[in-house]
Design a protein around this motif. Structure first.
Motif, short mmCIF file in Angstrom:
data_model
loop_
_atom_site.label_atom_id
_atom_site.label_comp_id
_atom_site.label_asym_id
_atom_site.label_seq_id
_atom_site.Cartn_x
_atom_site.Cartn_y
_atom_site.Cartn_z
N THR A 87 0.85 -1.19 0.00
CA THR A 87 0.00 0.00 0.00
C THR A 87 0.89 1.24 0.00
O THR A 87 2.02 1.22 0.50
CB THR A 87 -0.92 0.05 1.23
N TYR A 88 0.36 2.31 -0.55
CA TYR A 88 1.10 3.57 -0.56
C TYR A 88 1.45 3.99 0.86
O TYR A 88 2.53 4.52 1.12
CB TYR A 88 0.27 4.66 -1.24
N GLU A 89 0.50 3.77 1.79
CA GLU A 89 0.69 4.23 3.16
C GLU A 89 1.78 3.43 3.88
O GLU A 89 2.59 3.99 4.62
CB GLU A 89 -0.62 4.11 3.93
N LYS A 90 1.81 2.10 3.71
CA LYS A 90 2.73 1.26 4.47
C LYS A 90 4.07 1.04 3.79
O LYS A 90 5.11 0.98 4.45
CB LYS A 90 2.08 -0.09 4.74
N TRP A 306 -8.01 2.18 -3.70
CA TRP A 306 -8.50 0.84 -4.01
C TRP A 306 -9.96 0.71 -3.59
O TRP A 306 -10.33 0.96 -2.45
CB TRP A 306 -7.66 -0.23 -3.31
N ASN A 307 -10.81 0.31 -4.55
CA ASN A 307 -12.23 0.08 -4.28
C ASN A 307 -12.44 -1.42 -4.21
O ASN A 307 -12.45 -2.11 -5.22
CB ASN A 307 -13.08 0.70 -5.40
N GLU A 308 -12.61 -1.93 -3.00
CA GLU A 308 -12.72 -3.37 -2.80
C GLU A 308 -13.95 -3.95 -3.47
O GLU A 308 -13.93 -5.06 -4.02
CB GLU A 308 -12.74 -3.69 -1.31
N ALA A 309 -15.05 -3.20 -3.46
CA ALA A 309 -16.30 -3.70 -4.05
C ALA A 309 -16.16 -3.86 -5.57
O ALA A 309 -16.66 -4.84 -6.14
CB ALA A 309 -17.44 -2.75 -3.72
N LYS A 310 -15.50 -2.94 -6.21
CA LYS A 310 -15.34 -3.00 -7.66
C LYS A 310 -14.10 -3.79 -8.07
O LYS A 310 -13.97 -4.23 -9.21
CB LYS A 310 -15.25 -1.60 -8.25
N GLY A 311 -13.16 -3.95 -7.14
CA GLY A 311 -11.93 -4.67 -7.45
C GLY A 311 -11.01 -3.90 -8.38
O GLY A 311 -10.36 -4.49 -9.25
N LEU A 312 -10.91 -2.59 -8.17
CA LEU A 312 -10.00 -1.77 -8.97
C LEU A 312 -9.75 -0.45 -8.26
O LEU A 312 -10.39 -0.13 -7.26
CB LEU A 312 -10.57 -1.54 -10.38
#
Length: 329
Positions: A87-90, A306-312
């Motif tokens: 992830t960008y944050e980690k 990141w949109n987990e529901a849409k997967g993108l």
């Protein structure tokens, strides 16, 4: 070393230096090669993408399972640590893992190995495909009246009466404006099997009489016959084709080139492809080199999330990372 020998070496060096500019000039001229072609033609040309953007729910043939998935990529920066999402944050960076139900996905290049095991797979296609003359034959007006219209040899001959003979070795794209239905899968690949295509008669004329390199079309199948007669003939005889092509309404009938790029997947029976039309400088569509930022690419005020529901990933939040800020210092 005696004085006479030293003078001889000195005179040779001086003579060599006197001829150096001419030699360097000739060498530079030879090295320039095709650079001049870029300066004189391509630098002022207009570029139009002919490929769809790929998403997890992009239209596919109804027989493929709905298993295409994009996911956040995982990895580890320490060999002793477990794999986890980047992830960008980690970690300061992100990657993506792609699972495709099929290589017949999106805008694609079909090698004949798709149907025939004795012909070339995607990794075996020659590099000479990279740049070719582009001819665009429109059946868009016919499709408005009949969505199941198939290009005929008569349509090709009518095009030739206006534009001259289809060039040997060219790529022929069949414009139907079907791409405007993307990404609505139900309309793009309708359940009734009615969509525009290319007749066997037209393909045999183009390949056997005009000796084209390949043809392309906007739907995901060559024709709408029950047994895909046109596609069967193509693949069984060693021919390629492009499918899922877009934006042919932004390209001239003649005078353009097409650049073709695709991943060379070992033994691949299909390929996600990038087709780019290179149009004359006075064409009304497309972008010239230098008209939009290229290097560096523009800073975006919206960051990817990141949109987990849409997967993108989508740009849905304000960018909180300053331009030029490095991840680890």
């Amino acid at each position: 070393m005696d004085r006479r020998h030293l003078l001889k070496l000195t005179s040779l060096a001086v003579a060599g230096s006197a001829t150096l500019p001419a030699a360097v000039s000739a060498k530079a001229k030879r090295a320039a090669g095709l650079w001049g072609v870029w300066d004189q033609a391509f630098a002022r040309a207009r570029f139009v993408s002919l490929s769809h953007v790929l998403e997890p729910d992009s239209p596919v043939w109804k027989g493929f399972p709905p298993t295409t998935r994009f996911a956040q990529g995982t990895g580890r920066l320490d060999e002793t640590a477990p794999y986890a999402p980047f992830t960008y944050e980690k970690t300061g960076l992100e990657t993506t893992a792609y699972t495709f139900a099929t290589d017949q996905f999106g805008t694609q290049l079909d090698p004949p190995a798709h149907w025939h095991p004795c012909f070339a797979a995607i990794d075996e296609l020659p590099p000479t495909l990279a740049l070719r003359k582009l001819a665009v034959i429109s059946i868009a007006d016919r499709v408005q009246a009949d969505v199941n219209y198939q290009l005929t040899a008569a349509d090709v001959r009518a095009w030739e009466r206006r534009n001259g003979r289809v060039p040997e070795g060219a790529v022929v794209m069949v414009r139907s404006d079907w791409h405007k239905r993307w990404p609505d899968a139900k309309r793009f690949q309708p359940a009734d099997g009615r969509f525009p295509g290319v007749s066997l008669q037209a393909l045999m004329f183009l390949h056997l009489e005009r000796q084209i390199l390949l043809h392309g079309h906007e739907p995901l199948d060559t024709d709408s016959t029950p047994t895909l007669t046109s596609e069967d003939w193509l693949m069984a005889n060693g021919y390629m084709q492009a499918e899922g092509v877009a934006h042919l309404d932004q390209v001239p009938e003649t005078g353009a080139l097409v650049a073709i790029g695709f991943p060379r997947l070992k033994g691949g029976t299909g390929g996600f492809a990038s087709f780019t039309a290179i149009c004359p400088p006075d064409w009304s569509h497309g972008t010239r080199p230098g008209e939009v930022p290229e290097a560096p690419l523009p800073f975006n005020e919206k960051r990817l999330v990141w949109n987990e529901a849409k997967g993108l990933r989508e740009r849905t939040a304000a960018c909180d990372k300053p331009k030029g800020k490095q991840s680890f210092n």
